[in-house]
Design a protein around this motif. Structure first.
Motif, PDB file in Angstrom:
ATOM      1  N   LYS A 277       0.823  -1.213   0.000  1.00 37.82           N
ATOM      2  CA  LYS A 277       0.000   0.000   0.000  1.00 37.82           C
ATOM      3  C   LYS A 277       0.860   1.267   0.000  1.00 37.82           C
TER       4      LYS A 277
ATOM      5  N   GLN B 274       2.809   1.395  -3.715  1.00 37.35           N
ATOM      6  CA  GLN B 274       2.022   1.647  -4.924  1.00 37.35           C
ATOM      7  C   GLN B 274       1.992   3.102  -5.390  1.00 37.35           C
ATOM      8  N   PRO B 275       1.829   4.085  -4.510  1.00 36.97           N
ATOM      9  CA  PRO B 275       1.824   5.477  -5.009  1.00 36.97           C
ATOM     10  C   PRO B 275       3.125   5.862  -5.738  1.00 36.97           C
ATOM     11  N   HIS B 276       4.226   5.271  -5.335  1.00 34.10           N
ATOM     12  CA  HIS B 276       5.510   5.569  -5.975  1.00 34.10           C
ATOM     13  C   HIS B 276       5.658   4.849  -7.310  1.00 34.10           C
ATOM     14  N   MET B 277       4.869   3.806  -7.521  1.00 33.52           N
ATOM     15  CA  MET B 277       4.935   3.033  -8.762  1.00 33.52           C
ATOM     16  C   MET B 277       4.065   3.622  -9.874  1.00 33.52           C
ATOM     17  N   ARG B 278       3.239   4.609  -9.544  1.00 31.93           N
ATOM     18  CA  ARG B 278       2.397   5.224 -10.576  1.00 31.93           C
ATOM     19  C   ARG B 278       3.258   5.789 -11.698  1.00 31.93           C
ATOM     20  N   GLY B 279       2.906   5.445 -12.906  1.00 39.20           N
ATOM     21  CA  GLY B 279       3.624   5.942 -14.071  1.00 39.20           C
ATOM     22  C   GLY B 279       4.883   5.151 -14.404  1.00 39.20           C
TER      23      GLY B 279
ATOM     24  N   LYS C 217       6.642   1.844 -15.795  1.00 36.56           N
ATOM     25  CA  LYS C 217       6.341   0.683 -16.621  1.00 36.56           C
ATOM     26  C   LYS C 217       6.849  -0.586 -15.948  1.00 36.56           C
ATOM     27  N   SER C 218       6.079  -1.643 -16.049  1.00 38.51           N
ATOM     28  CA  SER C 218       6.420  -2.898 -15.379  1.00 38.51           C
ATOM     29  C   SER C 218       7.726  -3.511 -15.881  1.00 38.51           C
TER      30      SER C 218
ATOM     31  N   ARG D 298      11.564   1.052 -11.634  1.00 40.89           N
ATOM     32  CA  ARG D 298      10.922   0.332 -10.523  1.00 40.89           C
ATOM     33  C   ARG D 298      11.798   0.368  -9.275  1.00 40.89           C
TER      34      ARG D 298
ATOM     35  N   ALA E  42      11.625   3.818  -7.798  1.00 36.85           N
ATOM     36  CA  ALA E  42      10.349   3.985  -7.105  1.00 36.85           C
ATOM     37  C   ALA E  42      10.361   3.272  -5.761  1.00 36.85           C
TER      38      ALA E  42
ATOM     39  N   LYS F  13      10.687  10.309  -6.303  1.00 38.29           N
ATOM     40  CA  LYS F  13      11.421   9.590  -7.341  1.00 38.29           C
ATOM     41  C   LYS F  13      12.400  10.545  -8.033  1.00 38.29           C
TER      42      LYS F  13
END
Length: 135
Positions: free
Chosen positions: A83, A86-91, A93-94, A100, A103, A113
């Motif tokens: 939880k 996730q906010p740091h992973m916005r935008g 790419k996987s 990653r 983030a 970031k």
């Protein structure tokens, strides 16, 4: 920061890894990162709080040029959940491993970031060594 001997640094890093419940196989796989953490701790670049297991990383090269606003240290939380990541992973790419990792480091240090992307390579090496154990 005060330097400590390598044996003490190894003991403290091992205690941190034990606290995180890192499997033996993972430790073997990531031995190079453990060695970086031991080196950074022995040189006084990081300090592990033995009560909270929070890591303070005094940056070798501060982020920002203004002395009064420059970021001179990062604090890494000992544990984090999805939880908070996730906010740091916005935008991100996987399939972008570098983004990653940035983030993730941002999440565990509660830093942007953008600031993490400004870390000098020497500081990024230490941040990566710590961050890898949160993946």
């Amino acid at each position: 920061m005060a330097k400590i001997n390598r044996e003490q640094a190894e003991t403290e890093v091992t205690a941190w890894i034990d606290k995180k419940k890192v499997y033996a196989e993972t430790r073997e796989k990531y031995q190079q990162y453990i060695d970086i953490m031991i080196e950074a701790l022995a040189n006084g670049d990081i300090v592990i709080d033995q009560d909270t297991f929070e890591i303070k990383h005094t940056l070798l090269f501060q982020i920002g040029e203004q002395e009064d606003t420059a970021q001179k240290a990062l604090k890494y939380v000992p544990r984090i959940n999805d939880k908070k990541i996730q906010p740091h992973m916005r935008g991100v790419k996987s399939d972008d491993a570098d983004a990653r990792l940035n983030a993730l480091i941002a999440a565990i240090t509660n830093t942007s970031k953008a600031d993490i992307s400004l870390l000098d390579t020497a500081d990024k090496r230490i941040a990566t060594a710590i961050g890898i154990f949160f993946m």
